[in-house]
Scaffold this motif. Sequence first.
Motif, PDB file in Angstrom:
ATOM      1  N   ASP A  64       0.837  -1.134   0.077  1.00 21.11           N
ATOM      2  CA  ASP A  64      -0.002  -0.054   0.017  1.00 21.11           C
ATOM      3  C   ASP A  64       0.767   1.242  -0.111  1.00 21.11           C
ATOM      4  O   ASP A  64       0.292   2.323   0.176  1.00 21.11           O
ATOM      5  CB  ASP A  64      -0.823   0.014   1.239  1.00 21.11           C
ATOM      6  CG  ASP A  64      -1.927  -1.032   1.149  1.00 21.11           C
ATOM      7  OD1 ASP A  64      -1.858  -1.687   0.085  1.00 21.11           O
ATOM      8  OD2 ASP A  64      -2.507  -1.487   2.354  1.00 21.11           O
ATOM      9  N   THR A  70       6.733   0.664   5.549  1.00 21.90           N
ATOM     10  CA  THR A  70       5.868   1.175   5.598  1.00 21.90           C
ATOM     11  C   THR A  70       5.611   2.334   6.077  1.00 21.90           C
ATOM     12  O   THR A  70       4.630   2.946   6.337  1.00 21.90           O
ATOM     13  CB  THR A  70       4.812   0.281   6.071  1.00 21.90           C
ATOM     14  OG1 THR A  70       5.297   0.084   7.395  1.00 21.90           O
ATOM     15  CG2 THR A  70       4.608  -1.163   5.463  1.00 21.90           C
ATOM     16  N   GLU A 103       2.008   6.746   1.107  1.00 21.42           N
ATOM     17  CA  GLU A 103       0.843   5.688   0.989  1.00 21.42           C
ATOM     18  C   GLU A 103       0.535   5.869  -0.454  1.00 21.42           C
ATOM     19  O   GLU A 103       0.514   6.766  -0.993  1.00 21.42           O
ATOM     20  CB  GLU A 103      -0.168   6.128   1.879  1.00 21.42           C
ATOM     21  CG  GLU A 103       0.086   5.854   3.390  1.00 21.42           C
ATOM     22  CD  GLU A 103      -1.150   6.110   4.354  1.00 21.42           C
ATOM     23  OE1 GLU A 103      -2.124   5.089   4.439  1.00 21.42           O
ATOM     24  OE2 GLU A 103      -1.269   7.153   4.627  1.00 21.42           O
ATOM     25  N   ARG A 104       0.209   4.563  -0.830  1.00 21.62           N
ATOM     26  CA  ARG A 104      -0.258   4.605  -2.547  1.00 21.62           C
ATOM     27  C   ARG A 104      -1.368   5.067  -2.397  1.00 21.62           C
ATOM     28  O   ARG A 104      -2.369   4.679  -1.913  1.00 21.62           O
ATOM     29  CB  ARG A 104       0.082   3.281  -2.915  1.00 21.62           C
ATOM     30  CG  ARG A 104      -0.038   3.215  -4.654  1.00 21.62           C
ATOM     31  CD  ARG A 104      -0.021   1.491  -4.983  1.00 21.62           C
ATOM     32  NE  ARG A 104       1.295   1.275  -4.793  1.00 21.62           N
ATOM     33  CZ  ARG A 104       2.621   1.355  -5.297  1.00 21.62           C
ATOM     34  NH1 ARG A 104       2.274   1.862  -6.387  1.00 21.62           N
ATOM     35  NH2 ARG A 104       3.599   0.911  -5.153  1.00 21.62           N
ATOM     36  N   SER A 105      -1.781   6.230  -3.539  1.00 20.56           N
ATOM     37  CA  SER A 105      -3.269   6.606  -3.600  1.00 20.56           C
ATOM     38  C   SER A 105      -3.356   7.037  -5.000  1.00 20.56           C
ATOM     39  O   SER A 105      -2.370   7.036  -5.784  1.00 20.56           O
ATOM     40  CB  SER A 105      -3.217   7.893  -2.853  1.00 20.56           C
ATOM     41  OG  SER A 105      -2.520   9.017  -3.366  1.00 20.56           O
ATOM     42  N   GLY A 128      -4.704   2.590  -1.289  1.00 15.25           N
ATOM     43  CA  GLY A 128      -4.934   1.287  -1.176  1.00 15.25           C
ATOM     44  C   GLY A 128      -3.685   0.664  -2.164  1.00 15.25           C
ATOM     45  O   GLY A 128      -2.728   1.362  -2.275  1.00 15.25           O
ATOM     46  N   SER A 129      -3.602  -0.671  -2.386  1.00 12.95           N
ATOM     47  CA  SER A 129      -2.663  -1.336  -3.110  1.00 12.95           C
ATOM     48  C   SER A 129      -2.765  -1.046  -4.717  1.00 12.95           C
ATOM     49  O   SER A 129      -3.413  -0.633  -4.896  1.00 12.95           O
ATOM     50  CB  SER A 129      -2.496  -2.762  -3.022  1.00 12.95           C
ATOM     51  OG  SER A 129      -3.639  -3.344  -3.486  1.00 12.95           O
ATOM     52  N   ASN A 183     -10.932  -3.856   0.402  1.00 19.29           N
ATOM     53  CA  ASN A 183      -9.541  -3.924   0.294  1.00 19.29           C
ATOM     54  C   ASN A 183      -9.093  -2.153  -0.008  1.00 19.29           C
ATOM     55  O   ASN A 183      -7.677  -1.778  -0.166  1.00 19.29           O
ATOM     56  CB  ASN A 183      -8.931  -4.517  -0.764  1.00 19.29           C
ATOM     57  CG  ASN A 183      -9.018  -6.084  -0.366  1.00 19.29           C
ATOM     58  OD1 ASN A 183      -8.962  -6.232   0.651  1.00 19.29           O
ATOM     59  ND2 ASN A 183      -9.217  -6.729  -1.699  1.00 19.29           N
ATOM     60  N   ASP A 194      -8.024   1.141   1.829  1.00 18.36           N
ATOM     61  CA  ASP A 194      -7.813   1.436   3.254  1.00 18.36           C
ATOM     62  C   ASP A 194      -8.579   2.730   3.338  1.00 18.36           C
ATOM     63  O   ASP A 194      -9.293   2.694   4.904  1.00 18.36           O
ATOM     64  CB  ASP A 194      -6.445   1.737   3.254  1.00 18.36           C
ATOM     65  CG  ASP A 194      -5.074   0.725   2.970  1.00 18.36           C
ATOM     66  OD1 ASP A 194      -5.771  -0.281   3.026  1.00 18.36           O
ATOM     67  OD2 ASP A 194      -4.210   0.758   2.499  1.00 18.36           O
TER      68      ASP A 194
END
Length: 312
Positions: free
Chosen positions: A148, A187, A223-225, A258-259, A293, A295
């Motif tokens: 993520d 992370t 964080e991946r967005s 999220g991922s 899934n 976040d």
Amino acid sequence: MLESKWGLRFVALALALFMFLSVNNVFDELLNADSDTADMEIIEDVPVEILYEEEDYYVSGAPEQVNVQLFGNASNIKRLQTTRDLAVYLDLRNRDIGEYEEHFTIEGLPENVTAEIVPEAANVDIQELVTKTFEVQAEISDSRIGSDHELKSITVEPETITVVGGESQMNRIQYVRATLSDNSKITEDRVEEAEVSVFDAQFNKLDVKLDPGRVRVEIKVDERSKEVPVSFEVNGQVKKGYSLKSVDLNYETVEVFGSEDVLSGIDEMNVDVDIDGLSQSTSQDVKIDLPENVDRTEPAVLQAKIQVEENS
């Protein structure tokens, strides 16, 4: 005899002499001095001191440590194993630039002890000393970044190091890399220490000296967005005699976290706006229901401005 004064004195003297000889290992030395059986032991990882003109030359190929096999008097070998009071040398002071097979020498052996060095010789390459400065690159394996998260930046401190080596080795340098030994998932922002290594074009590690040999690597992640538009669906009916004039959300887009796999399947977020029984204009908070899934979203709650008018 023990009942006489002289008898007691003799016994006391004998005991004192016995203790003196025992403490000073005299009995062990007498027992082993004429022994025909030679003892053999190995001292491992004895440091090698290389003697050469360090200001002019660079030596590669010599091991940093060797093993020493000891033969001879058992008590002397035992003492040497404990103290490790010996020195191994590779004397290259009379050698010029070139390649040589040079034998090790050893100093500090006690009487009645001989030694064999393993290996007994080293193949060394003596070259003209070269000093250069290189920028250090640090790489993070994609597998270390949390699913993520995504890598934002890598900073190496210091950014450059000094490399010292022989001319031929220095001419082969293609990569100066900070190798991270930690394999844990990343992370959040963190700092790690990394060992620096130098490689040629085929990623063969080169025999050179580095200053410093370790660097500080600062790793920053986000964080991946993904930003996607928001649409709404109206649920219910306004009160009889009234009409819904408009619905406006205070955000046209939201940030979804999220991922990578999850985000690739999301092109839009939807929210429900409840107008059931309304007879006047109002504003209401609208919570975003997260797909599986996902976040979170920013913002997590939207505001819907609802315009209602009475029928004429």
